[in-house]
Scaffold this motif. Sequence first.
Motif, mmCIF file in Angstrom:
data_model
loop_
_atom_site.group_PDB
_atom_site.id
_atom_site.type_symbol
_atom_site.label_atom_id
_atom_site.label_comp_id
_atom_site.label_asym_id
_atom_site.label_seq_id
_atom_site.Cartn_x
_atom_site.Cartn_y
_atom_site.Cartn_z
ATOM 1 N N ILE A 106 0.844 -1.208 0.000
ATOM 2 C CA ILE A 106 0.000 0.000 0.000
ATOM 3 C C ILE A 106 0.878 1.256 0.000
ATOM 4 O O ILE A 106 0.605 2.219 -0.722
ATOM 5 N N GLN A 110 0.629 3.832 -3.107
ATOM 6 C CA GLN A 110 0.094 5.201 -2.983
ATOM 7 C C GLN A 110 1.147 6.225 -3.431
ATOM 8 O O GLN A 110 0.823 7.221 -4.066
ATOM 9 N N GLY A 132 -1.293 -5.355 -1.604
ATOM 10 C CA GLY A 132 -1.895 -4.493 -0.576
ATOM 11 C C GLY A 132 -3.274 -4.992 -0.182
ATOM 12 O O GLY A 132 -3.628 -5.024 1.004
ATOM 13 N N LYS A 133 -4.052 -5.412 -1.180
ATOM 14 C CA LYS A 133 -5.390 -5.953 -0.887
ATOM 15 C C LYS A 133 -5.282 -7.245 -0.063
ATOM 16 O O LYS A 133 -6.096 -7.494 0.833
ATOM 17 N N ALA A 168 -4.656 3.803 1.773
ATOM 18 C CA ALA A 168 -5.045 2.864 0.711
ATOM 19 C C ALA A 168 -5.866 3.532 -0.399
ATOM 20 O O ALA A 168 -5.639 3.243 -1.588
#
Length: 208
Positions: A106, A110, A132-133, A168
């Motif tokens: 994440i 970002q 990240g998910k 996120a």
Amino acid sequence: MLRLYDYGPSANCFKVRLLLAQLGVPYERVPTDPFAGETRTAEYLARNPAGRTPVLELESGACLPESNAICLYLAEGTEFVPADRILLARVHGWLFFEQNLVLPTIGTAQFLRMTGRSKLVPKAFDQRVEAGKAALAILERHLTGRAFLVDERYTVADLSTYAYVHKAPDAGIDLNETANVLDWLRRVETTPTFGNDLDPYPPNAMAA
Ligand SMILES: N[C@@H](CCC(=O)N[C@@H](CS)C(=O)NCC(=O)O)C(=O)O
């Protein structure tokens, strides 16, 4: 007085600023811009051989790099770190989780998206988003029926993990799909003297 070598848009630096504010500890902030080469000078590399922010300089002149190590140092003996060894090991575990599975996923995604780099490296960006998910799914499971990550109370594990998880949406990840994570983020934001002073990335951080 403590001195914090600090980059305003960095959530790693934000962790330390947030903890210092919540502990009520005064400090001098030394803005340090990686995009202006300020983390690559010989003087700075003597503070942190990795050439990264944050670095906390103590009154003795000793320098501490690594956001989570700084947080553990500052919070030792306070309500933000459990004294019990098992609970403390769990806090450490989440801090390692944050560095292994949140910051490089994440956190990097970002950064790539908010500085215009995601379109330059779309495959790498997509991989970071997917990873990240997956990290969010782990948090979502763990936070089922739990208010905080360890021992049902706010610790540096929550503070540190909050820093990039709440970013996120800047990576294009919809947090509405992880309701427990969203509730936990709101819970962290209601802890005493919480404040979010993260800066947006400035023009010199943008991809050319
Ligand atoms: N693991 C380190 C990561 C620190 C880090 O990556 N800092 C970034 C800002 S978020 C930085 O200073 N980057 C400059 C560079 O790599 O040259 C921590 O948690 O403190």
